[in-house]
Design a protein around this motif. Structure first.
Motif, PDB file in Angstrom:
ATOM      1  N   TYR A 162       0.806  -1.219   0.000  1.00  0.00           N
ATOM      2  CA  TYR A 162       0.000   0.000   0.000  1.00  0.00           C
ATOM      3  C   TYR A 162       0.839   1.269   0.000  1.00  0.00           C
ATOM      4  CZ  TYR A 162      -3.838  -3.193   0.827  1.00  0.00           C
ATOM      5  OH  TYR A 162      -4.743  -4.213   0.702  1.00  0.00           O
ATOM      6  N   SER A 163       2.158   1.112  -0.170  1.00  0.00           N
ATOM      7  CA  SER A 163       2.977   2.290  -0.494  1.00  0.00           C
ATOM      8  C   SER A 163       2.806   2.647  -1.967  1.00  0.00           C
ATOM      9  CB  SER A 163       4.456   2.009  -0.197  1.00  0.00           C
ATOM     10  OG  SER A 163       4.960   0.989  -1.066  1.00  0.00           O
ATOM     11  N   ARG A 164       2.144   1.756  -2.718  1.00  0.00           N
ATOM     12  CA  ARG A 164       1.811   2.019  -4.118  1.00  0.00           C
ATOM     13  C   ARG A 164       0.410   2.622  -4.151  1.00  0.00           C
ATOM     14  NH1 ARG A 164       5.789  -0.671  -7.082  1.00  0.00           N
ATOM     15  NH2 ARG A 164       7.454  -1.118  -5.584  1.00  0.00           N
ATOM     16  N   LEU A 165       0.302   3.852  -4.577  1.00  0.00           N
ATOM     17  CA  LEU A 165      -0.951   4.588  -4.466  1.00  0.00           C
ATOM     18  C   LEU A 165      -2.070   3.964  -5.291  1.00  0.00           C
ATOM     19  CD1 LEU A 165      -1.867   6.999  -2.861  1.00  0.00           C
ATOM     20  CD2 LEU A 165      -1.344   8.475  -4.803  1.00  0.00           C
TER      21      LEU A 165
ATOM     22  N   LEU B 208       1.604   9.077   1.821  1.00  0.00           N
ATOM     23  CA  LEU B 208       3.018   8.977   1.444  1.00  0.00           C
ATOM     24  C   LEU B 208       3.220   8.052   0.242  1.00  0.00           C
ATOM     25  CD1 LEU B 208       4.648   8.682   4.990  1.00  0.00           C
ATOM     26  CD2 LEU B 208       4.268  10.743   3.606  1.00  0.00           C
ATOM     27  N   GLY B 209       2.161   7.413  -0.209  1.00  0.00           N
ATOM     28  CA  GLY B 209       2.266   6.487  -1.333  1.00  0.00           C
ATOM     29  C   GLY B 209       2.562   7.199  -2.645  1.00  0.00           C
ATOM     30  N   ARG B 210       3.064   6.428  -3.585  1.00  0.00           N
ATOM     31  CA  ARG B 210       3.404   6.965  -4.907  1.00  0.00           C
ATOM     32  C   ARG B 210       2.899   6.032  -5.998  1.00  0.00           C
ATOM     33  NH1 ARG B 210       7.584  10.350  -5.670  1.00  0.00           N
ATOM     34  NH2 ARG B 210       6.581  10.546  -7.709  1.00  0.00           N
ATOM     35  N   CYS B 211       2.720   6.585  -7.183  1.00  0.00           N
ATOM     36  CA  CYS B 211       2.421   5.777  -8.371  1.00  0.00           C
ATOM     37  C   CYS B 211       3.703   5.584  -9.167  1.00  0.00           C
ATOM     38  CB  CYS B 211       1.379   6.462  -9.252  1.00  0.00           C
ATOM     39  SG  CYS B 211      -0.288   6.446  -8.590  1.00  0.00           S
ATOM     40  N   GLY B 212       3.968   4.361  -9.586  1.00  0.00           N
ATOM     41  CA  GLY B 212       5.156   4.105 -10.395  1.00  0.00           C
ATOM     42  C   GLY B 212       6.421   4.210  -9.565  1.00  0.00           C
TER      43      GLY B 212
ATOM     44  N   ASP C 169       0.628  11.571 -14.043  1.00  0.00           N
ATOM     45  CA  ASP C 169      -0.744  12.058 -14.153  1.00  0.00           C
ATOM     46  C   ASP C 169      -1.693  11.186 -13.330  1.00  0.00           C
ATOM     47  OD1 ASP C 169       0.041  14.095 -15.812  1.00  0.00           O
ATOM     48  OD2 ASP C 169      -0.428  13.017 -17.675  1.00  0.00           O
ATOM     49  N   ASP C 170      -1.421   9.858 -13.300  1.00  0.00           N
ATOM     50  CA  ASP C 170      -2.234   8.958 -12.489  1.00  0.00           C
ATOM     51  C   ASP C 170      -2.226   9.409 -11.027  1.00  0.00           C
ATOM     52  OD1 ASP C 170      -2.578   7.491 -14.752  1.00  0.00           O
ATOM     53  OD2 ASP C 170      -1.227   5.862 -14.185  1.00  0.00           O
ATOM     54  N   GLU C 171      -1.039   9.662 -10.528  1.00  0.00           N
ATOM     55  CA  GLU C 171      -0.914  10.051  -9.124  1.00  0.00           C
ATOM     56  C   GLU C 171      -1.620  11.372  -8.854  1.00  0.00           C
ATOM     57  OE1 GLU C 171       2.621  11.114  -5.914  1.00  0.00           O
ATOM     58  OE2 GLU C 171       2.997   9.619  -7.483  1.00  0.00           O
ATOM     59  N   LYS C 172      -1.481  12.325  -9.776  1.00  0.00           N
ATOM     60  CA  LYS C 172      -2.162  13.608  -9.592  1.00  0.00           C
ATOM     61  C   LYS C 172      -3.672  13.410  -9.523  1.00  0.00           C
ATOM     62  CE  LYS C 172       1.399  16.276 -12.045  1.00  0.00           C
ATOM     63  NZ  LYS C 172       1.699  17.045 -13.278  1.00  0.00           N
TER      64      LYS C 172
ATOM     65  N   ILE D 234      -5.373  10.634  -8.649  1.00  0.00           N
ATOM     66  CA  ILE D 234      -5.772   9.951  -7.416  1.00  0.00           C
ATOM     67  C   ILE D 234      -5.721  10.910  -6.233  1.00  0.00           C
ATOM     68  CG2 ILE D 234      -5.126   8.138  -5.790  1.00  0.00           C
ATOM     69  CD1 ILE D 234      -4.150   6.495  -8.177  1.00  0.00           C
ATOM     70  N   ARG D 235      -4.644  11.670  -6.138  1.00  0.00           N
ATOM     71  CA  ARG D 235      -4.511  12.613  -5.020  1.00  0.00           C
ATOM     72  C   ARG D 235      -5.628  13.662  -5.050  1.00  0.00           C
ATOM     73  NH1 ARG D 235      -0.148  12.219  -1.978  1.00  0.00           N
ATOM     74  NH2 ARG D 235       1.553  10.877  -2.676  1.00  0.00           N
ATOM     75  N   HIS D 236      -5.938  14.152  -6.227  1.00  0.00           N
ATOM     76  CA  HIS D 236      -6.996  15.154  -6.342  1.00  0.00           C
ATOM     77  C   HIS D 236      -8.336  14.565  -5.903  1.00  0.00           C
ATOM     78  CE1 HIS D 236     -10.102  17.595  -8.366  1.00  0.00           C
ATOM     79  NE2 HIS D 236      -9.264  18.596  -8.163  1.00  0.00           N
ATOM     80  N   ALA D 237      -8.601  13.329  -6.344  1.00  0.00           N
ATOM     81  CA  ALA D 237      -9.876  12.686  -5.991  1.00  0.00           C
ATOM     82  C   ALA D 237      -9.996  12.479  -4.487  1.00  0.00           C
ATOM     83  CB  ALA D 237     -10.000  11.349  -6.717  1.00  0.00           C
ATOM     84  N   ILE D 238      -8.899  12.070  -3.849  1.00  0.00           N
ATOM     85  CA  ILE D 238      -8.936  11.813  -2.409  1.00  0.00           C
ATOM     86  C   ILE D 238      -9.033  13.121  -1.623  1.00  0.00           C
ATOM     87  CG2 ILE D 238      -7.589  10.947  -0.456  1.00  0.00           C
ATOM     88  CD1 ILE D 238      -6.466   8.805  -2.336  1.00  0.00           C
ATOM     89  N   GLU D 239      -8.192  14.083  -1.978  1.00  0.00           N
ATOM     90  CA  GLU D 239      -8.111  15.315  -1.196  1.00  0.00           C
ATOM     91  C   GLU D 239      -9.342  16.194  -1.358  1.00  0.00           C
ATOM     92  OE1 GLU D 239      -4.440  16.824  -2.621  1.00  0.00           O
ATOM     93  OE2 GLU D 239      -3.221  15.336  -1.531  1.00  0.00           O
ATOM     94  N   HIS D 240     -10.076  16.040  -2.478  1.00  0.00           N
ATOM     95  CA  HIS D 240     -11.268  16.851  -2.700  1.00  0.00           C
ATOM     96  C   HIS D 240     -12.549  16.060  -2.465  1.00  0.00           C
ATOM     97  CE1 HIS D 240      -8.185  19.265  -4.696  1.00  0.00           C
ATOM     98  NE2 HIS D 240      -9.010  20.298  -4.588  1.00  0.00           N
ATOM     99  N   ASP D 241     -12.417  14.886  -1.860  1.00  0.00           N
ATOM    100  CA  ASP D 241     -13.600  14.081  -1.603  1.00  0.00           C
ATOM    101  C   ASP D 241     -13.534  13.493  -0.195  1.00  0.00           C
ATOM    102  OD1 ASP D 241     -15.798  12.474  -1.633  1.00  0.00           O
ATOM    103  OD2 ASP D 241     -15.378  11.504  -3.529  1.00  0.00           O
ATOM    104  N   VAL D 242     -13.047  12.268  -0.077  1.00  0.00           N
ATOM    105  CA  VAL D 242     -13.142  11.567   1.207  1.00  0.00           C
ATOM    106  C   VAL D 242     -12.035  11.929   2.191  1.00  0.00           C
ATOM    107  CG1 VAL D 242     -14.336   9.619   0.184  1.00  0.00           C
ATOM    108  CG2 VAL D 242     -11.854   9.592   0.274  1.00  0.00           C
ATOM    109  N   GLY D 243     -10.867  12.318   1.695  1.00  0.00           N
ATOM    110  CA  GLY D 243      -9.747  12.637   2.575  1.00  0.00           C
ATOM    111  C   GLY D 243      -8.899  11.421   2.908  1.00  0.00           C
TER     112      GLY D 243
END
Length: 547
Positions: A253-256, A297-301, A309-312, A314-323
Motif C-alpha cells: 500500500y505504499s503504491r498509491l 506517502l504512497g506513490r504511483c510508479g 498524471d495517475d498520481e495527480k 488519485i490525489r486530487h480525488a482523495i483530497e477533494h472528496d473523502v480525505g
C-alpha cells in the motif's frame, strides 16, 4: 496546385509545382539527403499561416507507408511517428476486436486457463526472478502485441470475456511467482474471467494507456477501474490482493494505485481477498506496521521519478472528496485479518480446489515458507486435494496445525490423511469439521490413532460417523495416551456409540475434553457418560463433557 509545362511534342502537360513552405510556418523538417529530381513533393495541405502536414512529408521522404500495427518494428523516430499517426484504441479508451467491435474494460478479462497457458509457454523466461511484470511488458508484450488489443482481448477476440475477479498488485513481482500465486486461488475455476491490468490493458503509447485508464472521463472515479469493479460486483466476485517480497520494506500500500483500488472496492462493496502467501502485515503495510501506515506517502510508479498524471488524479480525488483519513480507515478495515508470518490461511473466498491446493503446497515447499498453521477453510479441495496434502505432509516437519474445515472431504480423503498421519510426527491439531466423512473414514482415523503419538486435538464434528465410527474410535483410544480434546458434536452418534466412549473413558486418563452435543444420545448413553465424568471429578481430574 498544378502548373503547365511543354511536353516532348510541344503539348502542354500538367506537372506539380515545387511547394515552398508558407512564410511564418513553424514546422521544421529534419535534414534529409538530396532526393531524386523526379520525386517532387506535392502541395502541402494547410495554406496561409497553418503548419504543414509533417507526417505526410515524412512519409514521402522515408518511403512507402508502414501499417500502424507493424510500426513497433521500425527503429527510432520512425516507429514513434508511425504510432502517433493514429491511436490503436478509441478516443474513449475502448479496445477494438478484429471484427470492429468496440470493447470496454468490463470485457477485458483473461481466464485462469489462459493464464496457466501463459505461464507454461514462457516457463523458461519466468523462472528468472529478474523478469518482473514491468520487464515482461517492456521487453515482450509491447513487441508481440501491437494491434491495439491487450493480451486478454487477443486471446478472446471472438468472444470477449466478462470480468468476474480483479487482481490488485504492483508490477515489481517476479512473473513466475505472481502467475503461480494467482493460479493457486483460481486454477480450479477454469473459465473465471480475471482483470489483470498489464494483461488486460493494451500496452501502447502513454496516450493510449491514458485513454484506456480514464475512459474519456476527467474524473478518475469514473474510469477503467470503476467499470471493472462494477462488473466484479455484478458477477458476485472478489478483488484479489497479491503482494510480493520486493515490497516488504514499505508494503504494497505504499503504491498509491493499490491503495486506490482497495478503497474503491470497499466503497463498491466488493469483497477483498488477500492472498494467503502474501497477506502478512509487512506485505501490505511494510516493516513499520499498519499502525504507522500513512497512505498519503504512497506513490504511483517509480518513487524516484516525477509525479505521474495517475498520481495527480488519485490525489486530487482523495483530497477533494473523502480525505486521507477515510482512505486509511478503509485500508485497515479491509486488512483487519492479516496473516501471521507462520500461518497460511485460505478462506472460503478463494474457492481453492485440487489443482490450487497442489500449487499452494508446492509454493510452501519451494519458497521455504515457515508455515506452522495451514488453514484451508470452506474450499473445494475434495479427496484429490486431501491426497495431495497427505503426500506433502509425509515429509513436512513444520506444520503443527491442519485445519480442513468444510472442504468436501469424503472417506477417501480421510483415509489418505490417516495413512500420512501414521508417519507424521509434527501435526498436533487436525480439524476435519463439516466434511463428508462417514464411519469408514472414522475407522481409518481410529487405526491411525493406534500409531500416532503427536495429535492432541481431533475435530470430527458435523460429519456422519454414527455409532460404528464412534465405537471404532473408542476401541483405539483405549490405547492412545496423547489425544486430549475430542470433538464429535453433530455426528449422528446414538446410545451405542456413547456407551462405547464411556467405557473407553474409564481407562483413558488423557482425554480431558469431550464434545458430544447435538447427537442422538438417549437416556442410557447420557447416564453412562455422566457417571464417568462424576468418577473422574471425584478423583480430582479435570474433565469437561458436553452432551
Amino acid at each position: 496546385d498544378m502548373g503547365k509545362a511543354k511536353g516532348k511534342d510541344g503539348d502542354e502537360a500538367t506537372v506539380p509545382r515545387q511547394r515552398q513552405l508558407p512564410r511564418g510556418s513553424t514546422c521544421e523538417l529534419p535534414e534529409q539527403p538530396r532526393q531524386p529530381r523526379q520525386r517532387q513533393l506535392p502541395r502541402l495541405r494547410g495554406g496561409g499561416g497553418e503548419c504543414c502536414d509533417c507526417f505526410e512529408v515524412l512519409r514521402l521522404l522515408r518511403g512507402p507507408a508502414v501499417p500502424a500495427e507493424s510500426a513497433r518494428e521500425l527503429p527510432g523516430a520512425a516507429a514513434a511517428e508511425a504510432n502517433e499517426s493514429r491511436m490503436m484504441v478509441t478516443p474513449t479508451g475502448k479496445q477494438v476486436t478484429t471484427k470492429g467491435e468496440e470493447v470496454g474494460p468490463d470485457r477485458w478479462a483473461i481466464t485462469s486457463t489462459q493464464v496457466e497457458s501463459l505461464l507454461h509457454d514462457h516457463i523458461d523466461l519466468f523462472t528468472d526472478p529478474n523478469v518482473t511484470a514491468r520487464v515482461f511488458v517492456q521487453e515482450h508484450v509491447r513487441k508481440s502485441h501491437s494491434k491495439g488489443r491487450g493480451i486478454a482481448l487477443t486471446h478472446n477476440d471472438d468472444d470477449p470475456k466478462k470480468v468476474e475477479l480483479m487482481v490488485s498488485h504492483c508490477w515489481d513481482e517476479p512473473m513466475g511467482k505472481f502467475l503461480r500465486d494467482v493460479l493457486i486461488l483460481t486454477s480450479d475455476q477454469e473459465h473465471l474471467g480475471m482483470f489483470v491490468c498489464f494483461l488486460s490493458l493494451y500496452q501502447g503509447s502513454q496516450e493510449e494507456l491514458n485513454a484506456q485508464v480514464t475512459q474519456g472521463s476527467s474524473d478518475i472515479k469514473e474510469g477503467c477501474f470503476a467499470e471493472v469493479l462494477a462488473s466484479v460486483k455484478e458477477a458476485g466476485g472478489v478483488m484479489m490482493v497479491v503482494s510480493n517480497e520486493k515490497v516488504l520494506d514499505l508494503g504494497l500500500y505504499s503504491r498509491l494505485w493499490c491503495t486506490w483500488e482497495v478503497f474503491c472496492a470497499k466503497q463498491d462493496e466488493v469483497p477483498i481477498l488477500v492472498h494467503p502467501l502474501t497477506g502478512t502485515e509487512a506485505h501490505l503495510f511494510g516493516t513499520t506496521g499498519k499502525q504507522q501506515f500513512r497512505p498519503e506517502l504512497g506513490r504511483c510508479g517509480n518513487p524516484a521519478l516525477a509525479v505521474t498524471d495517475d498520481e495527480k488524479g488519485i490525489r486530487h480525488a482523495i483530497e477533494h472528496d473523502v480525505g486521507w483519513d477515510a482512505i486509511r480507515e478503509e485500508l485497515l478495515r479491509a486488512s483487519e485479518y492479516t496473516t501471521s508470518v507462520n500461518s497460511v490461511d485460505v478462506g472460503d473466498g478463494g474457492k481453492v480446489g485440487p489443482k490450487g491446493i497442489k500449487l499452494l503446497l508446492e509454493a510452501i515447499a519451494t519458497d521455504n515458507i515457515p508455515c506452522e498453521s495451514l488453514n484451508i477453510v470452506g474450499n473445494n479441495i475434495g479427496d484429490s486435494g486431501a491426497e495431495a496434502l497427505a503426500t506433502m505432509l509425509q515429509h513436512n516437519n513444520t506444520i503443527t496445525r491442519l485445519n480442513l474445515l468444510g472442504d468436501q472431504i469424503t472417506d477417501l480423503g480421510a483415509q489418505a490423511l490417516a495413512t500420512m498421519l501414521q508417519h507424521n510426527n509434527t501435526i498436533t491439531t487436525l480439524n476435519l469439521l463439516g466434511n463428508q466423512i462417514t464411519d469408514l473414514g472414522a475407522q481409518a482415523l481410529a487405526t491411525m490413532l493406534q500409531h500416532n503419538s503427536t495429535i492432541r486435538v481431533l475435530v470430527l464434528s458435523a460429519n456422519n460417523i454414527g455409532d460404528s465410527g464412534a465405537q471404532a474410535l473408542a476401541t483405539m483410544l483405549q490405547h492412545n495416551n496423547t489425544i486430549e480434546q475430542l470433538f464429535l458434536s453433530s455426528t449422528n452418534i446414538g446410545d451405542l456409540g456413547a456407551q462405547a466412549l464411556a467405557t473407553m473413558l474409564q481407562n483413558n486418563n488423557t482425554i480431558d475434553y469431550l464434545d458430544l452435543a447435538g447427537n442422538n444420545i438417549g437416556d442410557s448413553g447420557a447416564k453412562a457418560l455422566k457417571d464417568v465424568k462424576a468418577a473422574k471429578n471425584a478423583k480430582g481430574m479435570a474433565f469437561t463433557l458436553l452432551v
